[in-house]
Motif scaffolding. Sequence first.
Motif, PDB file in Angstrom:
ATOM      1  N   TYR A  18      -6.185 -14.378 -12.327  1.00 31.00           N
ATOM      2  CA  TYR A  18      -6.606 -15.053 -11.092  1.00 31.00           C
ATOM      3  C   TYR A  18      -6.482 -14.120  -9.882  1.00 31.00           C
ATOM      4  O   TYR A  18      -7.431 -13.976  -9.104  1.00 31.00           O
ATOM      5  CB  TYR A  18      -5.754 -16.311 -10.900  1.00 31.00           C
ATOM      6  N   ARG A  19      -5.321 -13.454  -9.764  1.00 32.17           N
ATOM      7  CA  ARG A  19      -5.088 -12.562  -8.614  1.00 32.17           C
ATOM      8  C   ARG A  19      -6.191 -11.506  -8.498  1.00 32.17           C
ATOM      9  O   ARG A  19      -6.626 -11.166  -7.413  1.00 32.17           O
ATOM     10  CB  ARG A  19      -3.762 -11.801  -8.759  1.00 32.17           C
ATOM     11  N   ARG A  20      -6.592 -10.957  -9.661  1.00 34.18           N
ATOM     12  CA  ARG A  20      -7.519  -9.814  -9.663  1.00 34.18           C
ATOM     13  C   ARG A  20      -8.930 -10.200 -10.077  1.00 34.18           C
ATOM     14  O   ARG A  20      -9.732  -9.316 -10.392  1.00 34.18           O
ATOM     15  CB  ARG A  20      -6.977  -8.740 -10.619  1.00 34.18           C
TER      16      ARG A  20
ATOM     17  N   PRO B  77       3.043 -18.275 -17.230  1.00 30.20           N
ATOM     18  CA  PRO B  77       2.170 -17.125 -16.930  1.00 30.20           C
ATOM     19  C   PRO B  77       1.909 -16.960 -15.421  1.00 30.20           C
ATOM     20  O   PRO B  77       1.386 -15.932 -15.002  1.00 30.20           O
ATOM     21  CB  PRO B  77       0.866 -17.458 -17.662  1.00 30.20           C
ATOM     22  N   ASP B  78       2.297 -17.971 -14.627  1.00 31.34           N
ATOM     23  CA  ASP B  78       2.223 -17.820 -13.164  1.00 31.34           C
ATOM     24  C   ASP B  78       3.304 -16.874 -12.661  1.00 31.34           C
ATOM     25  O   ASP B  78       3.173 -16.276 -11.592  1.00 31.34           O
ATOM     26  CB  ASP B  78       2.464 -19.175 -12.478  1.00 31.34           C
ATOM     27  N   THR B  79       4.411 -16.790 -13.396  1.00 29.79           N
ATOM     28  CA  THR B  79       5.583 -16.064 -12.888  1.00 29.79           C
ATOM     29  C   THR B  79       5.960 -14.854 -13.757  1.00 29.79           C
ATOM     30  O   THR B  79       6.977 -14.216 -13.512  1.00 29.79           O
ATOM     31  CB  THR B  79       6.805 -17.010 -12.804  1.00 29.79           C
TER      32      THR B  79
ATOM     33  N   PHE C 106       8.830 -10.329 -14.796  1.00 29.50           N
ATOM     34  CA  PHE C 106       8.818 -11.769 -14.484  1.00 29.50           C
ATOM     35  C   PHE C 106       9.707 -12.046 -13.296  1.00 29.50           C
ATOM     36  O   PHE C 106      10.535 -11.212 -12.908  1.00 29.50           O
ATOM     37  CB  PHE C 106       9.247 -12.623 -15.689  1.00 29.50           C
ATOM     38  N   LYS C 107       9.500 -13.241 -12.724  1.00 27.83           N
ATOM     39  CA  LYS C 107      10.308 -13.686 -11.584  1.00 27.83           C
ATOM     40  C   LYS C 107      11.028 -14.983 -11.967  1.00 27.83           C
ATOM     41  O   LYS C 107      10.413 -15.879 -12.548  1.00 27.83           O
ATOM     42  CB  LYS C 107       9.373 -13.956 -10.393  1.00 27.83           C
ATOM     43  N   ILE C 108      12.323 -15.039 -11.691  1.00 28.04           N
ATOM     44  CA  ILE C 108      13.050 -16.287 -11.906  1.00 28.04           C
ATOM     45  C   ILE C 108      13.821 -16.641 -10.641  1.00 28.04           C
ATOM     46  O   ILE C 108      13.970 -15.811  -9.731  1.00 28.04           O
ATOM     47  CB  ILE C 108      14.025 -16.214 -13.117  1.00 28.04           C
TER      48      ILE C 108
HETATM   49  N1  UDP Z   1       6.086 -13.076  -8.945  1.00 28.33           N
HETATM   50  C1  UDP Z   1       6.122 -14.456  -8.790  1.00 28.33           C
HETATM   51  N2  UDP Z   1       6.079 -14.967  -7.520  1.00 28.33           N
HETATM   52  C2  UDP Z   1       6.002 -14.198  -6.414  1.00 28.33           C
HETATM   53  C3  UDP Z   1       5.955 -12.788  -6.569  1.00 28.33           C
HETATM   54  C4  UDP Z   1       6.004 -12.260  -7.858  1.00 28.33           C
HETATM   55  O1  UDP Z   1       6.216 -15.184  -9.764  1.00 28.33           O
HETATM   56  O2  UDP Z   1       5.984 -14.735  -5.302  1.00 28.33           O
HETATM   57  C5  UDP Z   1       6.140 -12.492 -10.303  1.00 28.33           C
HETATM   58  C6  UDP Z   1       4.820 -11.850 -10.703  1.00 28.33           C
HETATM   59  O3  UDP Z   1       4.026 -12.774 -11.415  1.00 28.33           O
HETATM   60  C7  UDP Z   1       5.269 -10.726 -11.602  1.00 28.33           C
HETATM   61  C8  UDP Z   1       6.657 -10.331 -11.053  1.00 28.33           C
HETATM   62  O4  UDP Z   1       7.091 -11.446 -10.288  1.00 28.33           O
HETATM   63  O5  UDP Z   1       5.432 -11.185 -12.932  1.00 28.33           O
HETATM   64  C9  UDP Z   1       6.650  -9.088 -10.199  1.00 28.33           C
HETATM   65  O6  UDP Z   1       5.683  -9.205  -9.173  1.00 28.33           O
HETATM   66  P1  UDP Z   1       5.382  -8.006  -8.155  1.00 28.33           P
HETATM   67  O7  UDP Z   1       6.611  -7.732  -7.363  1.00 28.33           O
HETATM   68  O8  UDP Z   1       4.843  -6.868  -8.926  1.00 28.33           O
HETATM   69  O9  UDP Z   1       4.374  -8.580  -7.124  1.00 28.33           O
HETATM   70  P2  UDP Z   1       2.817  -8.863  -7.175  1.00 28.33           P
HETATM   71  O10 UDP Z   1       2.151  -7.683  -7.787  1.00 28.33           O
HETATM   72  O11 UDP Z   1       2.688 -10.110  -7.987  1.00 28.33           O
HETATM   73  O12 UDP Z   1       2.494  -9.051  -5.735  1.00 28.33           O
END
Ligand code: UDP
Length: 244
Positions: free
Chosen positions: A215-217, A196-198, A176-178
């Motif tokens: 959504y991404r994939r 679930p966006d983050t 996750f990202k915070i």
């Molecule tokens: N993430 C996010 N915002 C961003 C980039 C990543 O919320 O701008 C979240 C993403 O949903 C995942 C985690 O951070 O849960 C790690 O993401 P990752 O570095 O693997 O990048 P991604 O594959 O999303 O490009």
Amino acid sequence: MEKLALQYQGKAKKLYATEDPNVLWVEYLNQATALNGLKKDEIKGKGILNNAITSLIFQELSAAGIASHFIEKISESEQLVQKVTIVPLEVVVRNYAAGSFTKRLGLAEGTKLAQPIVEFYYKNDDLADPLINDDTVLALNLATATEIATIKDAARQVNEVLIALFHHLKIRLIDFKIEFGRDTTGAILLADEISPDTCRLWDETTNEHLDKDIYRRDLGELVPVYQEVLRRLENNQEEKTCIL
Ligand code: UDP
């Protein structure tokens, strides 16, 4: 509380001033973006779902003693938060390899990590949020050494609480990202959203993706998946109320 002038419009939220200089009015939008803004769509119902999910998660964190900017949910798509100055770092915590981490290190998605990892990405859309280390954070004056320690410690605590919460919902917390901000006293406070966006959330039994990777994939419809996450969180709330 009154909604005053628009202060900031992000990809997924609008922030408005209120008559209290320390309080912001947040509106969750239906916009979904991925690939640093290259993929963009309006998804009806997403704002309401993320507002509901984030509000429940911040309440759980607060109950576990983790302070955040969250004050209260005031409508289906809106909440009040404490005003903070965002530290320009995307703080990513990983329990299993996924996404950019698998690409960078050649690991299979879903590989369990021997211990959680906290990473810093520099919040800068023009640079597509590059991965940076603690020395870079210090050298660019993005945060002090004490703040870095506070942020890492808080990120690990959030991870512990979220792992347990989601495990109770039969969901595996992959990563996750915070984000964090500084309040008027300079204290570091958890901010932004947790939804679930983050996060990457996998169903524990089926390994189904219950997050924005849908959504991404292009894996299917986002709304029913986010609804499922909310349903499980709400059931958990009801269980707790029944016990009380
Ligand atoms: N993430 C996010 N915002 C961003 C980039 C990543 O919320 O701008 C979240 C993403 O949903 C995942 C985690 O951070 O849960 C790690 O993401 P990752 O570095 O693997 O990048 P991604 O594959 O999303 O490009």
